[in-house]
Design a protein around this motif. Structure first.
Motif, PDB file in Angstrom:
ATOM      1  N   SER A 126      -4.291  13.240  -0.870  1.00 14.69           N
ATOM      2  CA  SER A 126      -4.984  12.065  -0.340  1.00 14.69           C
ATOM      3  C   SER A 126      -5.344  11.085  -1.443  1.00 14.69           C
ATOM      4  O   SER A 126      -5.211   9.863  -1.275  1.00 14.69           O
ATOM      5  N   ASN A 127      -5.779  11.602  -2.593  1.00 20.97           N
ATOM      6  CA  ASN A 127      -6.120  10.718  -3.713  1.00 20.97           C
ATOM      7  C   ASN A 127      -4.896   9.977  -4.239  1.00 20.97           C
ATOM      8  O   ASN A 127      -4.970   8.784  -4.563  1.00 20.97           O
ATOM      9  N   ARG A 128      -3.759  10.705  -4.318  1.00 22.20           N
ATOM     10  CA  ARG A 128      -2.538  10.029  -4.767  1.00 22.20           C
ATOM     11  C   ARG A 128      -2.114   8.950  -3.779  1.00 22.20           C
ATOM     12  O   ARG A 128      -1.658   7.866  -4.174  1.00 22.20           O
ATOM     13  N   LEU A 129      -2.268   9.228  -2.511  1.00 24.24           N
ATOM     14  CA  LEU A 129      -1.944   8.221  -1.499  1.00 24.24           C
ATOM     15  C   LEU A 129      -2.879   7.024  -1.611  1.00 24.24           C
ATOM     16  O   LEU A 129      -2.438   5.865  -1.499  1.00 24.24           O
ATOM     17  N   ASN A 130      -4.166   7.282  -1.851  1.00 27.24           N
ATOM     18  CA  ASN A 130      -5.119   6.181  -2.011  1.00 27.24           C
ATOM     19  C   ASN A 130      -4.794   5.337  -3.237  1.00 27.24           C
ATOM     20  O   ASN A 130      -4.925   4.103  -3.211  1.00 27.24           O
ATOM     21  N   GLU A 131      -4.378   6.006  -4.332  1.00 23.89           N
ATOM     22  CA  GLU A 131      -4.000   5.259  -5.530  1.00 23.89           C
ATOM     23  C   GLU A 131      -2.798   4.362  -5.243  1.00 23.89           C
ATOM     24  O   GLU A 131      -2.752   3.204  -5.660  1.00 23.89           O
ATOM     25  N   THR A 132      -1.825   4.908  -4.520  1.00 24.97           N
ATOM     26  CA  THR A 132      -0.642   4.112  -4.185  1.00 24.97           C
ATOM     27  C   THR A 132      -1.017   2.921  -3.300  1.00 24.97           C
ATOM     28  O   THR A 132      -0.562   1.785  -3.533  1.00 24.97           O
ATOM     29  N   MET A 133      -1.870   3.176  -2.323  1.00 29.94           N
ATOM     30  CA  MET A 133      -2.295   2.095  -1.432  1.00 29.94           C
ATOM     31  C   MET A 133      -3.107   1.056  -2.176  1.00 29.94           C
ATOM     32  O   MET A 133      -3.013  -0.157  -1.883  1.00 29.94           O
ATOM     33  N   ARG A 134      -3.895   1.469  -3.163  1.00 32.26           N
ATOM     34  CA  ARG A 134      -4.676   0.495  -3.920  1.00 32.26           C
ATOM     35  C   ARG A 134      -3.771  -0.412  -4.738  1.00 32.26           C
ATOM     36  O   ARG A 134      -3.986  -1.631  -4.806  1.00 32.26           O
ATOM     37  N   VAL A 135      -2.739   0.168  -5.360  1.00 32.48           N
ATOM     38  CA  VAL A 135      -1.802  -0.653  -6.129  1.00 32.48           C
ATOM     39  C   VAL A 135      -1.088  -1.650  -5.222  1.00 32.48           C
ATOM     40  O   VAL A 135      -0.935  -2.841  -5.549  1.00 32.48           O
ATOM     41  N   LEU A 136      -0.650  -1.155  -4.060  1.00 27.45           N
ATOM     42  CA  LEU A 136       0.025  -2.050  -3.121  1.00 27.45           C
ATOM     43  C   LEU A 136      -0.910  -3.138  -2.612  1.00 27.45           C
ATOM     44  O   LEU A 136      -0.502  -4.298  -2.423  1.00 27.45           O
ATOM     45  N   ALA A 137      -2.175  -2.782  -2.390  1.00 23.21           N
ATOM     46  CA  ALA A 137      -3.146  -3.769  -1.926  1.00 23.21           C
ATOM     47  C   ALA A 137      -3.393  -4.843  -2.994  1.00 23.21           C
ATOM     48  O   ALA A 137      -3.519  -6.034  -2.675  1.00 23.21           O
ATOM     49  N   VAL A 138      -3.466  -4.428  -4.273  1.00 18.99           N
ATOM     50  CA  VAL A 138      -3.665  -5.402  -5.361  1.00 18.99           C
ATOM     51  C   VAL A 138      -2.474  -6.350  -5.445  1.00 18.99           C
ATOM     52  O   VAL A 138      -2.630  -7.576  -5.575  1.00 18.99           O
ATOM     53  N   ILE A 139      -1.270  -5.795  -5.361  1.00 14.72           N
ATOM     54  CA  ILE A 139      -0.070  -6.644  -5.420  1.00 14.72           C
ATOM     55  C   ILE A 139      -0.051  -7.626  -4.248  1.00 14.72           C
ATOM     56  O   ILE A 139       0.246  -8.824  -4.409  1.00 14.72           O
ATOM     57  N   SER A 140      -0.373  -7.130  -3.062  1.00 16.61           N
ATOM     58  CA  SER A 140      -0.389  -8.007  -1.888  1.00 16.61           C
ATOM     59  C   SER A 140      -1.451  -9.088  -2.032  1.00 16.61           C
ATOM     60  O   SER A 140      -1.229 -10.259  -1.670  1.00 16.61           O
ATOM     61  N   THR A 141      -2.612  -8.730  -2.570  1.00 18.83           N
ATOM     62  CA  THR A 141      -3.689  -9.705  -2.740  1.00 18.83           C
ATOM     63  C   THR A 141      -3.296 -10.798  -3.732  1.00 18.83           C
ATOM     64  O   THR A 141      -3.639 -11.980  -3.546  1.00 18.83           O
ATOM     65  N   ILE A 142      -2.584 -10.417  -4.789  1.00 19.40           N
ATOM     66  CA  ILE A 142      -2.146 -11.409  -5.776  1.00 19.40           C
ATOM     67  C   ILE A 142      -1.196 -12.418  -5.136  1.00 19.40           C
ATOM     68  O   ILE A 142      -1.250 -13.624  -5.411  1.00 19.40           O
ATOM     69  N   PHE A 143      -0.343 -11.940  -4.253  1.00 19.29           N
ATOM     70  CA  PHE A 143       0.661 -12.823  -3.654  1.00 19.29           C
ATOM     71  C   PHE A 143       0.135 -13.621  -2.452  1.00 19.29           C
ATOM     72  O   PHE A 143       0.833 -14.514  -1.978  1.00 19.29           O
ATOM     73  N   ILE A 144      -1.060 -13.289  -1.957  1.00 17.99           N
ATOM     74  CA  ILE A 144      -1.584 -14.039  -0.813  1.00 17.99           C
ATOM     75  C   ILE A 144      -1.770 -15.529  -1.134  1.00 17.99           C
ATOM     76  O   ILE A 144      -1.259 -16.403  -0.402  1.00 17.99           O
ATOM     77  N   PRO A 145      -2.502 -15.901  -2.223  1.00 13.95           N
ATOM     78  CA  PRO A 145      -2.643 -17.348  -2.505  1.00 13.95           C
ATOM     79  C   PRO A 145      -1.313 -17.992  -2.903  1.00 13.95           C
ATOM     80  O   PRO A 145      -1.076 -19.169  -2.582  1.00 13.95           O
ATOM     81  N   MET A 146      -0.452 -17.235  -3.603  1.00 14.95           N
ATOM     82  CA  MET A 146       0.838 -17.787  -3.980  1.00 14.95           C
ATOM     83  C   MET A 146       1.684 -18.072  -2.732  1.00 14.95           C
ATOM     84  O   MET A 146       2.380 -19.093  -2.647  1.00 14.95           O
ATOM     85  N   THR A 147       1.600 -17.148  -1.755  1.00 15.60           N
ATOM     86  CA  THR A 147       2.314 -17.370  -0.497  1.00 15.60           C
ATOM     87  C   THR A 147       1.759 -18.594   0.240  1.00 15.60           C
ATOM     88  O   THR A 147       2.520 -19.373   0.854  1.00 15.60           O
ATOM     89  N   PHE A 148       0.442 -18.763   0.193  1.00 19.39           N
ATOM     90  CA  PHE A 148      -0.169 -19.925   0.848  1.00 19.39           C
ATOM     91  C   PHE A 148       0.330 -21.225   0.236  1.00 19.39           C
ATOM     92  O   PHE A 148       0.724 -22.163   0.950  1.00 19.39           O
ATOM     93  N   VAL A 149       0.324 -21.291  -1.130  1.00 24.08           N
ATOM     94  CA  VAL A 149       0.770 -22.511  -1.804  1.00 24.08           C
ATOM     95  C   VAL A 149       2.244 -22.773  -1.490  1.00 24.08           C
ATOM     96  O   VAL A 149       2.648 -23.921  -1.203  1.00 24.08           O
ATOM     97  N   ALA A 150       3.071 -21.708  -1.570  1.00 30.41           N
ATOM     98  CA  ALA A 150       4.499 -21.880  -1.283  1.00 30.41           C
ATOM     99  C   ALA A 150       4.707 -22.321   0.161  1.00 30.41           C
ATOM    100  O   ALA A 150       5.594 -23.133   0.465  1.00 30.41           O
ATOM    101  N   GLY A 151       3.880 -21.804   1.071  1.00 32.62           N
ATOM    102  CA  GLY A 151       4.008 -22.204   2.465  1.00 32.62           C
ATOM    103  C   GLY A 151       3.637 -23.665   2.693  1.00 32.62           C
ATOM    104  O   GLY A 151       4.256 -24.355   3.510  1.00 32.62           O
ATOM    105  N   VAL A 152       2.603 -24.117   1.966  1.00 32.33           N
ATOM    106  CA  VAL A 152       2.211 -25.520   2.109  1.00 32.33           C
ATOM    107  C   VAL A 152       3.335 -26.450   1.669  1.00 32.33           C
ATOM    108  O   VAL A 152       3.688 -27.414   2.358  1.00 32.33           O
ATOM    109  N   TYR A 153       3.903 -26.131   0.488  1.00 27.65           N
ATOM    110  CA  TYR A 153       4.949 -27.004  -0.022  1.00 27.65           C
ATOM    111  C   TYR A 153       6.299 -26.782   0.654  1.00 27.65           C
ATOM    112  O   TYR A 153       7.248 -27.503   0.408  1.00 27.65           O
ATOM    113  N   GLY A 154       6.366 -25.789   1.499  1.00 23.91           N
ATOM    114  CA  GLY A 154       7.591 -25.584   2.253  1.00 23.91           C
ATOM    115  C   GLY A 154       7.616 -26.348   3.567  1.00 23.91           C
ATOM    116  O   GLY A 154       8.625 -26.311   4.272  1.00 23.91           O
TER     117      GLY A 154
END
Length: 369
Positions: A297-325
């Motif tokens: 369970s801890n290893r799964l939580n670590e994996t999910m945390r990394v994925l959540a951080v990556i997704s969070t980083i790309f959220i504002p970038m996706t917003f900006v790219a969407g605006v200019y698209g």
């Protein structure tokens, strides 16, 4: 993989390992239960007194009858899987009760002691290793003041240490009667649990180290389940042996002397120690399984945390790219005039990189990864 697991399950000792006749069969029936028996029978005759000893290997049943009528102590041991005809002949020769002989034939009986007219019938469980698996072999005993008749299934004879002690003239086995020989057999069977449980303890420590170092895997989970299963089977067969010793101590059996009862109390103490160890190892196996599941369970939580951080980083970038698209009419000076700038594209990438770096620094300071 599924086929391999199915073969492993088929090779394991079944939870229900008792042989039985077809329901409705007459009590005391000695037919049909050993159709698959493959272990040949070896009969050993030991007749002894303090002054002399006779040891006969590969004896015949008819040869044993002349010795049990003497004042010496006679021990007849059958190693292997005797067929029904041999058991029937042996029962008629030694006047053994048919119900007891049926329990000898149908191995997997619960340890017990049953008094008959002129003898005691006992069933014990001997834990042994078969490869890497722990199984229990049934030990059946008929005892009275002049002789002991014992049965042990399988090819390996566990009673050779007792035979060697009998060959020593100064041993207590030679000086005492059949009740002390009965104690010696029971003591050997019970004490066999100590090296088996010692192996379980080493295995549990190894599992703990593997979980701490690597976190485990599917193979480790299978080993934990096999270990818990073997402990359950071992407990089911070893636990009643304490009741057997208690019954021997509480009930008055004429051929068991007071001096031998003192030694039987030591056997009882050993059964208590074995059960304490067994319960401890069962708890440890359960705790190791909990640790394994927590690790997964801890290893799964670590994996999910990394994925959540990556997704969070790309959220504002996706917003900006969407605006200019979005498609706007460029003829209007208010419709994204920066798209016409000479450095608009580099600024866009600098903005993206700045947002990503800023969020990474923020997450690092928070200790989120």
């Amino acid at each position: 993989m599924a086929m391999i697991r199915a073969k492993k399950r088929a090779a394991r000792q079944p939870y229900f390992g008792k042989r039985y006749h077809t329901p409705g069969t007459a009590p005391g029936t000695l037919t049909g239960a050993l159709a698959s028996a493959t272990t040949p029978v070896h009969i050993r005759l030991v007749d002894y007194s303090p002054e002399k000893l006779l040891l006969t290997e590969d004896a015949e049943i008819t040869d044993c009858l002349t010795y049990i009528e003497r004042d010496t102590v006679t021990w007849v041991h059958l190693q292997g899987d005797p067929p029904p005809d041999m058991l029937r002949t042996l029962g008629e020769t030694f006047h053994l009760h048919p119900l007891a002989m049926e329990d000898v034939l149908n191995t997997g009986q619960r340890p017990k002691v049953e008094p008959f007219d002129h003898q005691l019938f006992l069933v014990m469980s001997l834990p042994v290793f078969q490869g890497e698996e722990v199984i229990t072999r049934q030990i059946s005993l008929f005892a009275n003041a002049r002789y002991i008749v014992s049965f042990c299934e399988g090819a390996d004879d566990p009673f050779m240490p007792l035979v060697k002690r009998l060959q020593t003239k100064s041993s207590n086995l030679r000086k005492r009667g059949a009740d002390y020989l009965l104690y010696g057999i029971l003591d050997l069977v019970i004490d066999q649990g100590f090296p088996v449980l010692e192996s379980f303890g080493l295995h549990l420590e190894e599992l703990e180290d593997n979980i701490a170092e690597s976190g485990g895997g599917r193979a480790l989970l299978d080993r934990i389940h096999i270990l818990k299963r073997e402990l359950i089977l071992l407990r089911r067969m070893v636990w009643p042996q304490r009741e057997v010793i208690t019954q021997l101590l509480r009930e008055n059996h004429d051929f068991i002397g007071e001096e031998t009862r003192i030694f039987l109390r030591d056997c009882y103490d050993h059964t208590v120690q074995i059960m304490d160890l067994l319960e401890t190892y069962r708890d440890m196996a359960g705790s190791i399984l909990d640790i394994y599941l927590s690790s997964v369970s801890n290893r799964l939580n670590e994996t999910m945390r990394v994925l959540a951080v990556i997704s969070t980083i790309f959220i504002p970038m996706t917003f900006v790219a969407g605006v200019y698209g979005m498609n706007f009419d460029r003829s209007n000076p208010l419709s994204m005039p920066e798209l016409g700038w000479a450095y608009g594209y580099p600024v866009f990438w600098l903005l993206m990189i700045g947002i990503a770096c800023g969020m990474i620094i923020f997450f690092k300071r928070k200790g989120w990864f």
